[in-house]
Design a protein around this motif. Structure first.
Motif, PDB file in Angstrom:
ATOM      1  N   LEU A  58     -16.708  16.756  16.149  1.00 61.63           N
ATOM      2  CA  LEU A  58     -16.344  15.542  15.424  1.00 61.63           C
ATOM      3  C   LEU A  58     -14.934  15.148  15.835  1.00 61.63           C
ATOM      4  CD1 LEU A  58     -17.038  13.462  13.155  1.00 61.63           C
ATOM      5  CD2 LEU A  58     -15.772  14.980  11.613  1.00 61.63           C
ATOM      6  N   LYS A  59     -14.817  13.944  16.373  1.00 62.88           N
ATOM      7  CA  LYS A  59     -13.495  13.405  16.709  1.00 62.88           C
ATOM      8  C   LYS A  59     -13.104  12.444  15.599  1.00 62.88           C
ATOM      9  CE  LYS A  59     -10.752  10.962  20.138  1.00 62.88           C
ATOM     10  NZ  LYS A  59     -10.771  10.304  21.461  1.00 62.88           N
ATOM     11  N   THR A  60     -11.962  12.717  14.985  1.00 62.20           N
ATOM     12  CA  THR A  60     -11.449  11.926  13.878  1.00 62.20           C
ATOM     13  C   THR A  60     -10.120  11.321  14.293  1.00 62.20           C
ATOM     14  OG1 THR A  60     -12.478  13.468  12.324  1.00 62.20           O
ATOM     15  CG2 THR A  60     -10.765  12.020  11.463  1.00 62.20           C
ATOM     16  N   THR A  61     -10.037  10.002  14.267  1.00 65.89           N
ATOM     17  CA  THR A  61      -8.807   9.298  14.606  1.00 65.89           C
ATOM     18  C   THR A  61      -8.317   8.549  13.379  1.00 65.89           C
ATOM     19  OG1 THR A  61      -9.570   9.007  16.890  1.00 65.89           O
ATOM     20  CG2 THR A  61      -7.740   7.611  16.163  1.00 65.89           C
ATOM     21  N   VAL A  62      -7.054   8.715  13.048  1.00 58.79           N
ATOM     22  CA  VAL A  62      -6.471   8.018  11.905  1.00 58.79           C
ATOM     23  C   VAL A  62      -6.281   6.556  12.303  1.00 58.79           C
ATOM     24  CG1 VAL A  62      -4.523   7.878  10.313  1.00 58.79           C
ATOM     25  CG2 VAL A  62      -5.321  10.121  11.120  1.00 58.79           C
ATOM     26  N   ASP A  63      -6.961   5.666  11.585  1.00 57.69           N
ATOM     27  CA  ASP A  63      -6.908   4.239  11.877  1.00 57.69           C
ATOM     28  C   ASP A  63      -5.902   3.515  10.976  1.00 57.69           C
ATOM     29  OD1 ASP A  63      -7.863   1.861  13.226  1.00 57.69           O
ATOM     30  OD2 ASP A  63      -8.923   1.367  11.381  1.00 57.69           O
ATOM     31  N   LYS A  64      -5.835   3.954   9.712  1.00 53.00           N
ATOM     32  CA  LYS A  64      -4.931   3.292   8.767  1.00 53.00           C
ATOM     33  C   LYS A  64      -4.566   4.277   7.663  1.00 53.00           C
ATOM     34  CE  LYS A  64      -6.287  -0.826   7.447  1.00 53.00           C
ATOM     35  NZ  LYS A  64      -6.937  -1.916   6.664  1.00 53.00           N
ATOM     36  N   VAL A  65      -3.310   4.242   7.241  1.00 55.10           N
ATOM     37  CA  VAL A  65      -2.838   5.016   6.090  1.00 55.10           C
ATOM     38  C   VAL A  65      -2.018   4.064   5.238  1.00 55.10           C
ATOM     39  CG1 VAL A  65      -1.509   7.005   5.291  1.00 55.10           C
ATOM     40  CG2 VAL A  65      -2.668   7.115   7.505  1.00 55.10           C
ATOM     41  N   GLU A  66      -2.392   3.968   3.960  1.00 53.91           N
ATOM     42  CA  GLU A  66      -1.660   3.063   3.079  1.00 53.91           C
ATOM     43  C   GLU A  66      -1.584   3.636   1.683  1.00 53.91           C
ATOM     44  OE1 GLU A  66      -3.809  -0.709   2.870  1.00 53.91           O
ATOM     45  OE2 GLU A  66      -5.627   0.371   3.402  1.00 53.91           O
ATOM     46  N   LYS A  67      -0.690   3.096   0.908  1.00 57.34           N
ATOM     47  CA  LYS A  67      -0.546   3.521  -0.486  1.00 57.34           C
ATOM     48  C   LYS A  67      -1.800   3.083  -1.226  1.00 57.34           C
ATOM     49  CE  LYS A  67       2.528   3.001  -4.483  1.00 57.34           C
ATOM     50  NZ  LYS A  67       1.479   3.157  -5.433  1.00 57.34           N
ATOM     51  N   ALA A  68      -2.410   4.016  -1.945  1.00 58.52           N
ATOM     52  CA  ALA A  68      -3.588   3.690  -2.744  1.00 58.52           C
ATOM     53  C   ALA A  68      -3.155   3.082  -4.069  1.00 58.52           C
ATOM     54  CB  ALA A  68      -4.413   4.949  -2.988  1.00 58.52           C
ATOM     55  N   GLU A  69      -3.954   2.150  -4.554  1.00 62.10           N
ATOM     56  CA  GLU A  69      -3.701   1.568  -5.868  1.00 62.10           C
ATOM     57  C   GLU A  69      -4.132   2.577  -6.931  1.00 62.10           C
ATOM     58  OE1 GLU A  69      -5.389  -2.339  -6.316  1.00 62.10           O
ATOM     59  OE2 GLU A  69      -4.811  -2.899  -4.286  1.00 62.10           O
ATOM     60  N   ASP A  70      -3.513   2.492  -8.099  1.00 64.80           N
ATOM     61  CA  ASP A  70      -3.826   3.419  -9.188  1.00 64.80           C
ATOM     62  C   ASP A  70      -5.317   3.440  -9.511  1.00 64.80           C
ATOM     63  OD1 ASP A  70      -1.156   4.073  -9.335  1.00 64.80           O
ATOM     64  OD2 ASP A  70      -0.752   2.819 -11.082  1.00 64.80           O
ATOM     65  N   ARG A  71      -5.948   2.277  -9.562  1.00 64.76           N
ATOM     66  CA  ARG A  71      -7.371   2.213  -9.905  1.00 64.76           C
ATOM     67  C   ARG A  71      -8.222   2.897  -8.831  1.00 64.76           C
ATOM     68  NH1 ARG A  71      -9.763  -1.483  -6.826  1.00 64.76           N
ATOM     69  NH2 ARG A  71      -8.522  -3.167  -5.975  1.00 64.76           N
ATOM     70  N   GLU A  72      -7.810   2.832  -7.569  1.00 61.27           N
ATOM     71  CA  GLU A  72      -8.545   3.499  -6.497  1.00 61.27           C
ATOM     72  C   GLU A  72      -8.445   5.020  -6.627  1.00 61.27           C
ATOM     73  OE1 GLU A  72      -8.267   0.605  -2.652  1.00 61.27           O
ATOM     74  OE2 GLU A  72      -6.355   1.413  -3.372  1.00 61.27           O
ATOM     75  N   ILE A  73      -7.269   5.481  -7.017  1.00 59.59           N
ATOM     76  CA  ILE A  73      -7.063   6.923  -7.211  1.00 59.59           C
ATOM     77  C   ILE A  73      -7.908   7.429  -8.369  1.00 59.59           C
ATOM     78  CG2 ILE A  73      -5.375   8.690  -7.843  1.00 59.59           C
ATOM     79  CD1 ILE A  73      -3.268   6.938  -6.342  1.00 59.59           C
ATOM     80  N   VAL A  74      -7.880   6.717  -9.484  1.00 57.48           N
ATOM     81  CA  VAL A  74      -8.667   7.126 -10.655  1.00 57.48           C
ATOM     82  C   VAL A  74     -10.147   7.157 -10.307  1.00 57.48           C
ATOM     83  CG1 VAL A  74      -9.367   6.441 -12.990  1.00 57.48           C
ATOM     84  CG2 VAL A  74      -6.957   6.343 -12.327  1.00 57.48           C
ATOM     85  N   LYS A  75     -10.622   6.147  -9.615  1.00 56.05           N
ATOM     86  CA  LYS A  75     -12.038   6.089  -9.220  1.00 56.05           C
ATOM     87  C   LYS A  75     -12.394   7.257  -8.297  1.00 56.05           C
ATOM     88  CE  LYS A  75     -15.459   3.128  -7.017  1.00 56.05           C
ATOM     89  NZ  LYS A  75     -15.709   1.848  -6.336  1.00 56.05           N
ATOM     90  N   ALA A  76     -11.537   7.556  -7.328  1.00 54.55           N
ATOM     91  CA  ALA A  76     -11.799   8.652  -6.382  1.00 54.55           C
ATOM     92  C   ALA A  76     -11.838  10.004  -7.097  1.00 54.55           C
ATOM     93  CB  ALA A  76     -10.742   8.663  -5.285  1.00 54.55           C
ATOM     94  N   ILE A  77     -10.923  10.218  -8.032  1.00 54.22           N
ATOM     95  CA  ILE A  77     -10.899  11.477  -8.785  1.00 54.22           C
ATOM     96  C   ILE A  77     -12.159  11.597  -9.637  1.00 54.22           C
ATOM     97  CG2 ILE A  77      -9.716  12.728 -10.629  1.00 54.22           C
ATOM     98  CD1 ILE A  77      -7.064  11.649  -9.422  1.00 54.22           C
TER      99      ILE A  77
END
Length: 132
Positions: free
Chosen positions: A94-113
Motif C-alpha cells: 500500500l502506497k500512501t501519499t499525504v495529499d492534504k493536512v488541515e485543522k479539523a473543525e470541532d464538529r468533525e472531530i466529535v463525529k470521528a470520535i
C-alpha cells in the motif's frame, strides 16, 4: 502557517492518496489513486499502527507498507478504507501519499470520535475490537 507546512498530527483532518500493488515499486492492483479522508488519532485507544506510520509526515510525503488481508483489522482498526474492497490479493503493498493536512473543525472531530467508538458486534467492519 501554510497548509504545505502542517504535519500530520492528532486531530488533524488528513486526505491521503492510496494505491496498491504487487511490488513495492509497482502500484498495479489499483487503476489509479484513491482519495481517503479521516480525522487522525480519533480512536478511543489512540493511534492505529497505520496512523503511526503517517505521524509527522507533510504534504507530498509517501509511505509504502507491505500488508496482508488478514492483518488489515489490526493495522487499520476503526478506519474503513474502501480501497481494500477492490483488492483481490492476499498480500500487497500500500502506497500512501499525504495529499492534504488541515485543522479539523470541532464538529468533525466529535463525529470521528463517535464513529470510531460506535462499533458493535454486528457492524461488519472487520475490526478486532467489536468482532465485526
Amino acid at each position: 502557517m501554510s497548509q504545505e507546512n502542517i504535519k500530520v498530527a492528532n486531530l488533524t483532518k488528513v486526505t491521503l492518496l492510496l494505491e496498491a500493488g504487487t511490488l513495492e515499486d509497482s502500484m498495479d492492483l489499483t487503476p489509479g489513486k484513491c482519495h481517503f479522508e479521516f480525522i487522525f488519532g480519533a480512536a478511543p485507544a489512540g493511534m492505529t499502527p497505520f496512523e503511526y506510520s503517517l505521524l509527522d509526515k507533510q504534504v507530498g510525503e509517501s509511505v509504502v507498507m507491505p500488508l496482508r488481508l488478514t492483518d488489515l483489522a489490526t493495522t487499520f482498526e476503526h478506519l474503513d478504507v474502501p480501497l481494500f474492497r477492490q483488492i483481490d490479493a492476499d498480500s500487497f503493498f500500500l502506497k500512501t501519499t499525504v495529499d492534504k493536512v488541515e485543522k479539523a473543525e470541532d464538529r468533525e472531530i466529535v463525529k470521528a470520535i463517535a464513529m470510531a467508538g460506535g462499533h458493535s458486534s454486528d457492524c461488519g467492519c472487520g475490526c478486532s475490537s467489536c468482532g465485526g
